[in-house]
Design a protein around this motif. Sequence first.
Motif, PDB file in Angstrom:
ATOM      1  N   ASP A  73       0.834  -1.212   0.000  1.00 35.06           N
ATOM      2  CA  ASP A  73       0.000   0.000   0.000  1.00 35.06           C
ATOM      3  C   ASP A  73       0.865   1.257   0.000  1.00 35.06           C
ATOM      4  N   ILE A  74       1.916   1.234   0.813  1.00 36.66           N
ATOM      5  CA  ILE A  74       2.827   2.382   0.866  1.00 36.66           C
ATOM      6  C   ILE A  74       3.484   2.583  -0.493  1.00 36.66           C
ATOM      7  N   PHE A  75       3.941   1.519  -1.106  1.00 41.19           N
ATOM      8  CA  PHE A  75       4.585   1.615  -2.422  1.00 41.19           C
ATOM      9  C   PHE A  75       3.602   2.156  -3.469  1.00 41.19           C
ATOM     10  N   SER A  76       2.354   1.709  -3.444  1.00 37.65           N
ATOM     11  CA  SER A  76       1.375   2.201  -4.424  1.00 37.65           C
ATOM     12  C   SER A  76       1.066   3.675  -4.193  1.00 37.65           C
ATOM     13  N   GLN A  77       1.016   4.110  -2.939  1.00 37.43           N
ATOM     14  CA  GLN A  77       0.798   5.534  -2.654  1.00 37.43           C
ATOM     15  C   GLN A  77       1.961   6.376  -3.151  1.00 37.43           C
ATOM     16  N   VAL A  78       3.182   5.915  -2.928  1.00 33.10           N
ATOM     17  CA  VAL A  78       4.364   6.642  -3.404  1.00 33.10           C
ATOM     18  C   VAL A  78       4.358   6.700  -4.934  1.00 33.10           C
ATOM     19  N   SER A  79       4.004   5.614  -5.571  1.00 28.57           N
ATOM     20  CA  SER A  79       3.934   5.591  -7.038  1.00 28.57           C
ATOM     21  C   SER A  79       2.873   6.560  -7.540  1.00 28.57           C
ATOM     22  N   HIS A  80       1.734   6.589  -6.855  1.00 26.24           N
ATOM     23  CA  HIS A  80       0.657   7.505  -7.239  1.00 26.24           C
ATOM     24  C   HIS A  80       1.103   8.964  -7.079  1.00 26.24           C
ATOM     25  N   LEU A  81       1.770   9.282  -5.975  1.00 26.13           N
ATOM     26  CA  LEU A  81       2.290  10.639  -5.769  1.00 26.13           C
ATOM     27  C   LEU A  81       3.318  11.007  -6.837  1.00 26.13           C
ATOM     28  N   GLU A  82       4.149  10.052  -7.214  1.00 22.98           N
ATOM     29  CA  GLU A  82       5.150  10.299  -8.249  1.00 22.98           C
ATOM     30  C   GLU A  82       4.477  10.629  -9.579  1.00 22.98           C
ATOM     31  N   GLU A  83       3.403   9.921  -9.921  1.00 22.18           N
ATOM     32  CA  GLU A  83       2.664  10.206 -11.148  1.00 22.18           C
ATOM     33  C   GLU A  83       2.037  11.594 -11.103  1.00 22.18           C
ATOM     34  N   GLN A  84       1.482  11.935  -9.940  1.00 23.16           N
ATOM     35  CA  GLN A  84       0.888  13.257  -9.791  1.00 23.16           C
ATOM     36  C   GLN A  84       1.932  14.358  -9.931  1.00 23.16           C
ATOM     37  N   LEU A  85       3.116  14.156  -9.345  1.00 18.04           N
ATOM     38  CA  LEU A  85       4.192  15.143  -9.471  1.00 18.04           C
ATOM     39  C   LEU A  85       4.633  15.287 -10.925  1.00 18.04           C
ATOM     40  N   GLY A  86       4.690  14.170 -11.635  1.00 19.09           N
ATOM     41  CA  GLY A  86       5.037  14.225 -13.054  1.00 19.09           C
ATOM     42  C   GLY A  86       4.021  15.023 -13.843  1.00 19.09           C
ATOM     43  N   GLN A  87       2.741  14.849 -13.558  1.00 24.15           N
ATOM     44  CA  GLN A  87       1.686  15.600 -14.252  1.00 24.15           C
ATOM     45  C   GLN A  87       1.756  17.083 -13.898  1.00 24.15           C
ATOM     46  N   ILE A  88       2.034  17.382 -12.644  1.00 24.58           N
ATOM     47  CA  ILE A  88       2.183  18.781 -12.236  1.00 24.58           C
ATOM     48  C   ILE A  88       3.356  19.417 -12.970  1.00 24.58           C
ATOM     49  N   TYR A  89       4.442  18.676 -13.125  1.00 29.43           N
ATOM     50  CA  TYR A  89       5.609  19.186 -13.851  1.00 29.43           C
ATOM     51  C   TYR A  89       5.238  19.498 -15.302  1.00 29.43           C
TER      52      TYR A  89
END
Length: 119
Positions: free
Chosen positions: A5-21
């Motif tokens: 669950d922690i890994f999936s949350q981190v992956s989701h945050l990483e995707e969101q940061l990429g979209q924000i970029y």
Amino acid sequence: MEKKDIFSQVSHLEEQLGQIYVDFGNLKAQLTVLLEENQNLTLENRNLRKRIEDADHTDQSMTNRTTRKSGTISEPDVGEGYDNLARLYKEGFHICNLHYGSVRNDGDCLFCLSFLNKK
């Protein structure tokens, strides 16, 4: 929480940061276009205000000349049109038939220069 669950949350945050970029990059490109357009409009506005002031002074001098010649309107000088075009080119506008009236962004225009050099 499980490790998965922690890994999936981190992956989701990483995707969101990429979209924000990506969104920031798009906003930066739009801002660049708007700033360039604003600069061009500011330059054009300044030149138009100067032309209006010059036209007012020219109108006053033409009125003075016509009243001195007993009410008849005199014909403009032969080189006056050429001088006006040269002044427009010097102010940063195209005078060639391809881009007449648009702002010159890339320095000198060969078409405008060839027109000015014709005698």
